[in-house]
Design a protein around this motif. Structure first.
Motif, mmCIF file in Angstrom:
data_model
loop_
_atom_site.group_PDB
_atom_site.id
_atom_site.type_symbol
_atom_site.label_atom_id
_atom_site.label_comp_id
_atom_site.label_asym_id
_atom_site.label_seq_id
_atom_site.Cartn_x
_atom_site.Cartn_y
_atom_site.Cartn_z
ATOM 1 N N ILE A 1 0.845 -1.196 0.000
ATOM 2 C CA ILE A 1 0.000 0.000 0.000
ATOM 3 C C ILE A 1 0.875 1.238 0.000
ATOM 4 O O ILE A 1 1.718 1.412 0.886
ATOM 5 N N LYS A 2 0.693 2.101 -1.010
ATOM 6 C CA LYS A 2 1.333 3.418 -0.986
ATOM 7 C C LYS A 2 0.372 4.359 -0.263
ATOM 8 O O LYS A 2 -0.762 4.581 -0.686
ATOM 9 N N TYR A 3 0.858 4.926 0.822
ATOM 10 C CA TYR A 3 0.048 5.764 1.701
ATOM 11 C C TYR A 3 0.460 7.216 1.508
ATOM 12 O O TYR A 3 1.612 7.578 1.739
ATOM 13 N N GLY A 4 -0.491 8.051 1.051
ATOM 14 C CA GLY A 4 -0.169 9.449 0.813
ATOM 15 C C GLY A 4 -1.421 10.303 0.732
ATOM 16 O O GLY A 4 -2.535 9.825 0.959
ATOM 17 N N GLY A 5 -1.238 11.570 0.408
ATOM 18 C CA GLY A 5 -2.367 12.474 0.228
ATOM 19 C C GLY A 5 -3.045 12.856 1.525
ATOM 20 O O GLY A 5 -2.453 12.818 2.604
ATOM 21 N N HIS A 6 -4.334 13.224 1.431
ATOM 22 C CA HIS A 6 -5.105 13.685 2.591
ATOM 23 C C HIS A 6 -5.214 12.621 3.676
ATOM 24 O O HIS A 6 -5.374 12.942 4.858
ATOM 25 N N ALA A 7 -5.128 11.345 3.283
ATOM 26 C CA ALA A 7 -5.214 10.262 4.263
ATOM 27 C C ALA A 7 -4.085 10.326 5.280
ATOM 28 O O ALA A 7 -4.186 9.761 6.372
ATOM 29 N N MET A 8 -2.987 11.037 4.930
ATOM 30 C CA MET A 8 -1.863 11.189 5.847
ATOM 31 C C MET A 8 -1.944 12.467 6.661
ATOM 32 O O MET A 8 -1.106 12.684 7.547
ATOM 33 N N VAL A 9 -2.928 13.304 6.388
ATOM 34 C CA VAL A 9 -2.981 14.637 6.999
ATOM 35 C C VAL A 9 -4.159 14.784 7.965
ATOM 36 O O VAL A 9 -3.999 15.293 9.083
ATOM 37 N N GLU A 10 -5.345 14.352 7.546
ATOM 38 C CA GLU A 10 -6.545 14.538 8.356
ATOM 39 C C GLU A 10 -6.598 13.487 9.466
ATOM 40 O O GLU A 10 -6.429 12.291 9.214
ATOM 41 N N GLU A 11 -6.851 13.944 10.692
ATOM 42 C CA GLU A 11 -6.772 13.061 11.860
ATOM 43 C C GLU A 11 -7.731 11.875 11.761
ATOM 44 O O GLU A 11 -7.358 10.742 12.075
ATOM 45 N N GLU A 12 -8.954 12.126 11.310
ATOM 46 C CA GLU A 12 -9.934 11.032 11.206
ATOM 47 C C GLU A 12 -9.476 9.992 10.191
ATOM 48 O O GLU A 12 -9.608 8.776 10.419
ATOM 49 N N LEU A 13 -8.929 10.446 9.069
ATOM 50 C CA LEU A 13 -8.466 9.526 8.043
ATOM 51 C C LEU A 13 -7.219 8.769 8.488
ATOM 52 O O LEU A 13 -7.046 7.589 8.166
ATOM 53 N N LYS A 14 -6.338 9.422 9.235
ATOM 54 C CA LYS A 14 -5.156 8.743 9.761
ATOM 55 C C LYS A 14 -5.568 7.606 10.694
ATOM 56 O O LYS A 14 -4.991 6.514 10.654
ATOM 57 N N ALA A 15 -6.569 7.876 11.523
ATOM 58 C CA ALA A 15 -7.037 6.852 12.456
ATOM 59 C C ALA A 15 -7.701 5.691 11.725
ATOM 60 O O ALA A 15 -7.480 4.518 12.066
ATOM 61 N N SER A 16 -8.521 5.995 10.703
ATOM 62 C CA SER A 16 -9.207 4.926 9.972
ATOM 63 C C SER A 16 -8.218 4.085 9.173
ATOM 64 O O SER A 16 -8.369 2.862 9.070
ATOM 65 N N PHE A 17 -7.170 4.723 8.634
ATOM 66 C CA PHE A 17 -6.136 3.969 7.924
ATOM 67 C C PHE A 17 -5.435 2.995 8.872
ATOM 68 O O PHE A 17 -5.226 1.822 8.534
ATOM 69 N N ALA A 18 -5.056 3.473 10.042
ATOM 70 C CA ALA A 18 -4.375 2.618 11.010
ATOM 71 C C ALA A 18 -5.255 1.435 11.413
ATOM 72 O O ALA A 18 -4.771 0.298 11.541
ATOM 73 N N THR A 19 -6.548 1.690 11.590
ATOM 74 C CA THR A 19 -7.485 0.617 11.934
ATOM 75 C C THR A 19 -7.590 -0.394 10.802
ATOM 76 O O THR A 19 -7.593 -1.616 11.025
ATOM 77 N N ASP A 20 -7.674 0.098 9.554
ATOM 78 C CA ASP A 20 -7.766 -0.790 8.396
ATOM 79 C C ASP A 20 -6.539 -1.693 8.294
ATOM 80 O O ASP A 20 -6.655 -2.897 8.032
ATOM 81 N N ILE A 21 -5.360 -1.125 8.480
ATOM 82 C CA ILE A 21 -4.128 -1.903 8.385
ATOM 83 C C ILE A 21 -4.085 -2.969 9.475
ATOM 84 O O ILE A 21 -3.711 -4.130 9.224
ATOM 85 N N THR A 22 -4.480 -2.602 10.674
ATOM 86 C CA THR A 22 -4.498 -3.549 11.785
ATOM 87 C C THR A 22 -5.472 -4.690 11.513
ATOM 88 O O THR A 22 -5.179 -5.869 11.767
ATOM 89 N N LEU A 23 -6.641 -4.358 10.952
ATOM 90 C CA LEU A 23 -7.629 -5.381 10.620
ATOM 91 C C LEU A 23 -7.100 -6.325 9.539
ATOM 92 O O LEU A 23 -7.277 -7.549 9.633
ATOM 93 N N LEU A 24 -6.463 -5.782 8.503
ATOM 94 C CA LEU A 24 -5.911 -6.619 7.440
ATOM 95 C C LEU A 24 -4.953 -7.657 8.015
ATOM 96 O O LEU A 24 -4.995 -8.839 7.662
ATOM 97 N N LYS A 25 -4.068 -7.206 8.896
ATOM 98 C CA LYS A 25 -3.112 -8.129 9.505
ATOM 99 C C LYS A 25 -3.824 -9.161 10.379
ATOM 100 O O LYS A 25 -3.464 -10.350 10.373
ATOM 101 N N GLN A 26 -4.852 -8.724 11.085
ATOM 102 C CA GLN A 26 -5.574 -9.611 11.995
ATOM 103 C C GLN A 26 -6.261 -10.754 11.256
ATOM 104 O O GLN A 26 -6.369 -11.874 11.777
#
Length: 295
Positions: free
Chosen positions: A28-53
């Protein structure tokens, strides 16, 4: 009751994708607004954790252009770009490495760990992961017999990828988070490399099931501004030749085409401004972006 049924259908829809991608790698290339907005940063981290789980192995390559720009402003350094690439002298390279491998990388790692994952931050210099070479840019110069060579400093291209450190992390169920800084051992030089190129190269080397580019656009659009949800190399080149795909979207599309021409099954361009876009793209029939396949 209807709400409960809808939630159950969503889970059932995800089942074949959970089965299909179990034990598979997704880069996954992670960039753009997903790296800046707090809500999107949190949802990305949750998504990555779920994928691994659920048994998928995510590998993250991140950008950080806006963050680099802010720190350069603080030291009074004017940004200069050639063909969309930052001109990077020695002083700028120090800032790039500090921001990418230090501040940005460690924030992403912290967010994933906070969400319950086990993330480890790397740069391409760790374990010899990214072997780089100086990027050469040429332009046609009618007054010269040969093309003009433009030196943009410490900007590199991927020469080779050595995945030993990623394989060790995967064995211990860690999530790699990679800053796109490479190293040329022969020249004893660090290079800033476009994160899309790094992600594509790593996906090919790992034989990933998917390369996913998180962007600030919906995906590839046709000439009527409607999303093109599925593309092949032939249809992509037709859209480039017609000018429908243009500007900064061309190198992103080329990264995807390079990936599927290698050992990557599918490549995606999706809108990182959509919360949980990763999960929607991987686990639903419709997806949310554009997917590239080899045929």
């Amino acid at each position: 009751m209807k709400h409960s049924e809808a939630r159950a259908k969503t889970l059932i829809e995800a089942l074949p994708y959970l089965q299909r991608f179990a034990d598979q790698t997704v880069v996954i290339k992670y960039g753009g607004h997903a790296m800046v907005e707090e809500e999107l940063k949190a949802s990305f981290a949750t998504d990555i954790t779920l994928l691994k789980q659920v048994g998928i192995n995510p590998v993250i390559v991140h950008g950080g252009g806006p963050q680099i720009g802010k720190h350069l402003e603080k030291i009074g350094k004017q940004a200069e770009f050639v063909d969309g690439m930052r001109v990077t002298d020695s002083e700028t390279m120090d800032v790039v490495e500090m921001v990418l491998a230090g501040l940005v990388n460690k924030e992403i790692v912290a967010n994933i760990n906070k969400a319950g994952g086990k993330a480890v931050g790397l740069s391409g210099k760790d374990g010899g992961l990214i072997c780089a070479r100086k990027l050469k840019i040429t332009r046609d110069a009618p007054e010269l017999d040969v093309p003009e060579i433009i030196d943009i400093g410490h900007v590199g291209s991927v020469h080779s990828i050595h995945t030993g450190i990623l394989e060790l992390l995967e064995k211990d169920r860690f999530i790699p988070v990679i800053a796109p800084v490479g190293y040329d051992k022969a020249a004893s030089q660090s290079y800033n490399i476009n994160a899309d190129l790094v992600a594509s190269a790593i996906a090919q080397k790992l034989g990933a099931a998917k390369l996913i580019l998180l962007t600030d656009v919906t995906g590839v659009m046709d000439d009527t501004k409607n999303l093109v949800s599925s593309l092949t190399p032939e249809s992509s080149r037709a859209l480039i030749d017609s000018g429908t795909i243009n500007g900064g979207m061309i190198p992103k599309v080329q990264c995807c085409l390079d990936a599927v021409a290698g050992d990557v099954a599918q490549a995606h361009i999706i809108d990182g401004r959509v919360p949980h876009a990763l999960l929607l793209e991987i686990f639903t029939d419709m997806g949310v972006g554009s997917v590239f396949s080899g045929n």
